[in-house]
Design an enzyme around this catalytic site. Structure first.
Site, short mmCIF file in Angstrom:
data_model
loop_
_atom_site.label_atom_id
_atom_site.label_comp_id
_atom_site.label_asym_id
_atom_site.label_seq_id
_atom_site.Cartn_x
_atom_site.Cartn_y
_atom_site.Cartn_z
N CYS A 2 -21.33 22.67 -25.03
CA CYS A 2 -22.69 22.38 -24.55
C CYS A 2 -23.14 21.00 -25.01
O CYS A 2 -22.56 20.41 -25.91
CB CYS A 2 -23.65 23.44 -25.08
SG CYS A 2 -23.16 25.13 -24.70
N ARG A 27 -20.52 18.09 -20.40
CA ARG A 27 -20.25 19.06 -21.46
C ARG A 27 -20.64 20.48 -21.06
O ARG A 27 -20.29 21.44 -21.75
CB ARG A 27 -21.01 18.68 -22.74
CG ARG A 27 -20.62 17.35 -23.32
CD ARG A 27 -21.37 17.08 -24.61
NE ARG A 27 -20.97 18.02 -25.64
CZ ARG A 27 -19.98 17.84 -26.50
NH1 ARG A 27 -19.25 16.74 -26.43
NH2 ARG A 27 -19.69 18.73 -27.41
N TRP A 75 -22.70 25.31 -21.30
CA TRP A 75 -21.45 25.88 -20.82
C TRP A 75 -21.36 27.26 -21.46
O TRP A 75 -21.26 27.39 -22.67
CB TRP A 75 -20.26 25.01 -21.23
CG TRP A 75 -18.97 25.44 -20.62
CD1 TRP A 75 -18.57 25.29 -19.32
CD2 TRP A 75 -17.88 26.09 -21.29
NE1 TRP A 75 -17.31 25.80 -19.14
CE2 TRP A 75 -16.86 26.30 -20.34
CE3 TRP A 75 -17.66 26.51 -22.59
CZ2 TRP A 75 -15.64 26.91 -20.65
CZ3 TRP A 75 -16.46 27.13 -22.91
CH2 TRP A 75 -15.47 27.32 -21.94
N ASN A 101 -24.93 24.51 -29.85
CA ASN A 101 -23.59 24.35 -29.30
C ASN A 101 -22.63 25.03 -30.26
O ASN A 101 -22.57 24.68 -31.43
CB ASN A 101 -23.25 22.86 -29.17
CG ASN A 101 -21.82 22.64 -28.70
OD1 ASN A 101 -21.19 23.52 -28.12
ND2 ASN A 101 -21.31 21.44 -28.95
N GLY A 102 -21.88 26.02 -29.78
CA GLY A 102 -20.94 26.71 -30.65
C GLY A 102 -20.95 28.20 -30.42
O GLY A 102 -21.45 28.70 -29.41
N GLU A 490 1.51 17.59 -16.40
CA GLU A 490 0.18 16.97 -16.32
C GLU A 490 -0.26 16.82 -14.88
O GLU A 490 -1.44 17.01 -14.55
CB GLU A 490 0.20 15.61 -17.03
CG GLU A 490 -1.09 14.82 -16.95
CD GLU A 490 -2.29 15.50 -17.62
OE1 GLU A 490 -3.42 15.01 -17.42
OE2 GLU A 490 -2.10 16.50 -18.34
N LYS A 494 -3.72 18.47 -13.45
CA LYS A 494 -4.79 17.72 -12.79
C LYS A 494 -5.16 18.39 -11.47
O LYS A 494 -6.33 18.52 -11.13
CB LYS A 494 -4.35 16.27 -12.53
CG LYS A 494 -4.31 15.40 -13.77
CD LYS A 494 -5.68 14.97 -14.26
CE LYS A 494 -6.23 15.78 -15.37
NZ LYS A 494 -5.52 15.97 -16.59
N GLU A 497 -6.93 21.79 -12.09
CA GLU A 497 -8.24 21.61 -12.73
C GLU A 497 -9.34 21.31 -11.72
O GLU A 497 -10.43 21.86 -11.82
CB GLU A 497 -8.18 20.44 -13.73
CG GLU A 497 -7.67 20.76 -15.11
CD GLU A 497 -7.75 19.54 -16.01
OE1 GLU A 497 -8.31 19.66 -17.11
OE2 GLU A 497 -7.24 18.47 -15.62
N HIS A 513 16.83 29.04 -12.29
CA HIS A 513 16.54 30.18 -13.15
C HIS A 513 15.22 30.86 -12.78
O HIS A 513 14.58 31.47 -13.64
CB HIS A 513 16.52 29.74 -14.62
CG HIS A 513 17.82 29.15 -15.08
ND1 HIS A 513 18.90 29.92 -15.43
CD2 HIS A 513 18.22 27.87 -15.19
CE1 HIS A 513 19.90 29.14 -15.77
NE2 HIS A 513 19.52 27.88 -15.63
N LYS A 619 -15.84 19.23 -21.02
CA LYS A 619 -15.08 18.06 -21.47
C LYS A 619 -14.48 18.26 -22.85
O LYS A 619 -13.31 18.02 -23.08
CB LYS A 619 -15.98 16.82 -21.47
CG LYS A 619 -15.25 15.53 -21.85
CD LYS A 619 -14.18 15.18 -20.85
CE LYS A 619 -13.46 13.90 -21.20
NZ LYS A 619 -12.31 13.67 -20.32
#
Length: 624
Positions: A2, A27, A75, A101-102, A490, A494, A497, A513, A619
């Site tokens: 947050c 955030r 968030w 925040n937490g 990566e 991307k 996401e 495999h 973020k």
């Protein structure tokens, strides 16, 4: 997770807080709220579900004013996104508000106890418990006002188990903000007769460049007269004031449609700035400042552990190849979220490297502390000067990427790859595993990367056309070998996401495999088939990768190949080819990732996705 903003001073408080929240919306964007006091209407709160613009509409139609206040963009962790669960949260009397925040891990036990004492709740959040605890100490058990708001907050935070950064105001003690930290980031900004608290630097850069970060266990009291800083026991604390040199415009879109696109285009500068001043291109020597590790300790290094999360973990995987190849030191790469739970084997001659853009990632900090507790020195790669992970490290390599606002990391990743390369070469030079000739050649090749990245960015329109072709697919596969396997991971990350397409990165040699079963005419496969013709192992890898490419085509798969300029033969096998300039094998990943970032970006835009703020993500992950 947050975002928190607080202000006390002479400016109109609402625009300052709303502007700060706008710069912190990366955030969290499930809901937002603001509380102000000091005006003729007392303590006032406005909240709204959804993005910040919804709160702005609420404030526009139901205005508030005051001389001090706090704001929050959320968030969700406890309680669904809703106006009811949006911060700030009040106590029962309505005179105290809290933003947080937490995660309060023991909130259910506290909630039960307070309910038995007569407290009633309006939300599903853990944060509301904090407001009620402050009320208990400041009002209900303090009728003679012998306990200050500061002391009530201090008593409260000692009852909380978990991680938190919080800010508190009360109409009973005007023009005062209490801020406390135990885990998630909090920064205090110092102005002229005005003071700020925020979760991240960009929120306050337009008002002040002078600031300091709260440490764990710090409690700050902000008034128009200044800031006092103590620990949770009330003992005075001092923190070093820093002057931030970032231009605030760097945190704006600068004419680009999205922050992510702007940050993709900033990568030549980020690479240049991260290398600048650390390399002699005449001698090939690498110089790393902020390194309280002796050459003897580096020579005696028996193993390096790398711990990181998400994109930073992928950079760590690529770093493993760089370090093992140049310095000949064994490297293990862990998800930071798993590191301390597997009882890691750490020898006295081992070191741990932690990689994090923000320097505040909770799992990565926990991995660092686990390593330190076992006697290992730690080295941090971080993008934020003064962040907790850097303060606790024995050595730090700062990436000079500048503020990264888009949730999906781009320029921070390439800057991390440069930092890892510099570390690998520095370690190799100390250990005598690389010649002066090779050092000079590699550093000169490093100096050419910004120009080569500009050439890759010039392919933007070509990649956008690929996005048009593949925007409707439901699955993607990314393949790579060796140091290019982390880039496949990566690239897949991307895409998933920001476009919400299911995408997997896979080691190309593992196709037989299992993954071959997925291939059909509807599956696009991105294959990283670059090569360094001066490196025999790279040429062998390339040949094996081309075999994988032909396996995909034999099963009717559609291939997008990433190849090195001049490799015209690959056109015969692939449906589409994106060419990148040549580079040494261990530097190729820095060029390879940019087309994959652009591909993900353009597909997401065409699918109508929120590129900068993808759903369910934030973020900085500052809680476990």
């Amino acid at each position: 997770m947050c975002g928190i903003v607080g202000y006390v001073g002479k400016k109109q408080v609402v625009p300052v807080i709303i502007d700060g929240l706008r710069r912190l919306e990366y955030r969290g964007y499930d809901s937002a709220g603001i509380a102000v006091a000091g005006g003729e209407h007392g303590l006032q709160v406005r909240r709204a579900e959804g993005k910040l613009r919804n709160l702005e509409d609420v404030v526009r139609h139901n205005s508030i004013d005051g001389t001090y206040g706090i704001g929050h963009t959320r968030w969700a962790t406890h309680g669904r996104p809703s106006e009811e669960n949006a911060h700030p949260h009040r106590d029962c009397t309505g005179t105290i508000v809290v933003v947080h925040n937490g995660i309060v891990e023991n909130y259910l036990a506290l909630k039960k106890q307070l309910r038995e004492e007569g407290h009633s709740y309006k939300t599903e959040t853990d944060t509301e418990v904090i407001a009620h605890l402050i009320e208990k100490y400041f009002i209900l058990e303090n009728p003679d006002k012998k306990i200050s708001l500061e002391e009530a907050v201090r008593m409260t935070v000692k009852r909380l188990r978990g991680v938190f950064a919080l800010s508190v105001i009360s109409s009973s003690e005007p023009n005062k903000i209490i801020a406390a930290r135990n885990g998630p980031p909090a920064v205090i900004g110092l102005g002229k007769d005005e003071y700020f608290v925020a979760s991240d630097v960009p929120a306050i850069l337009y008002h002040t460049r002078d600031l300091f970060f709260l440490g764990d266990g710090d409690l700050a009291v902000l008034t128009p007269e200044g800031v006092t800083l103590t620990d949770f026991d009330g003992k005075p604390v001092q923190r070093e004031v820093q002057h931030i040199t970032w231009d605030p415009i760097m945190a704006e879109k600068g004419g680009f449609k999205h922050f992510m696109l702007k940050e993709i285009y900033e990568q030549p500068r980020a690479v240049r700035d991260t290398a600048m001043g650390r390399v002699s291109f005449d001698t090939g020597k690498v110089f790393l400042e902020h390194m309280d590790v002796s050459d003897e300790e580096f020579r005696n290094l028996s193993k390096l552990n790398i711990a990181a999360c998400g994109t930073s973990w992928h950079s760590g995987l690529a770093g493993k190849y760089m370090i093992e190849r140049l310095a000949r030191v064994p490297v293990e790469v862990d998800y930071a979220s798993e590191f301390r739970y597997r009882n890691p084997l750490i020898d006295k001659n081992d070191m741990t490297m932690v990689i994090t853009q923000s320097g505040e990632t909770a799992d990565t900090i926990a991995a660092q502390r686990e390593s330190k507790a076992r006697g290992a020195k730690t080295i941090a790669i971080c993008n934020v000067v003064g962040a907790m992970i850097a303060r606790d490290a024995d050595g730090t390599i700062y990436t000079h990427a500048g503020p990264e606002i888009g949730v999906a990391s781009t320029k921070a990743f390439t800057a991390q790859l440069v930092a890892l390369f510099l570390f690998a070469l520095h370690l190799a030079q100390i250990r005598g595993t690389v010649s002066e000739e090779e050092s000079i050649n590699l550093t000169q090749e490093l100096s050419k990367l910004p120009g080569r990245l500009e050439a890759v960015l010039a392919l933007d329109e070509e990649i956008e056309e690929l996005a048009r072709i593949y925007q409707r697919v439901q699955d993607f596969l990314f393949l790579g070998r060796g140091i290019h396997f982390p880039i496949a991971l990566e690239g897949a990350l991307k895409l998933k996401e920001i476009s919400y397409i299911h995408a997997e990165g896979y080691a190309a040699g593992e196709m037989k495999h299992g993954p071959n079963a997925l291939i059909d005419e509807d599956l696009p496969v991105v294959i990283i088939a670059t090569q360094d013709k001066n490196d025999p192992s790279s040429v062998l890898r390339y040949e094996k990768t081309i075999s994988n490419l032909k396996e995909v085509k034999a099963r009717s798969g559609r291939v997008i190949a990433l190849a090195t300029e001049g490799d015209e033969d690959i056109r015969e096998s692939a449906d589409h080819v994106i060419f990148v300039p040549p580079a040494p094998e261990i530097l190729l990943p820095i060029l390879e990732i940019v087309p994959l970032q652009l591909l993900a970006y353009h597909i997401a835009v065409r699918r109508g996705c929120d590129v900068d703020q993808p759903r369910n993500l934030a973020k900085s992950v500052t809680v476990e």
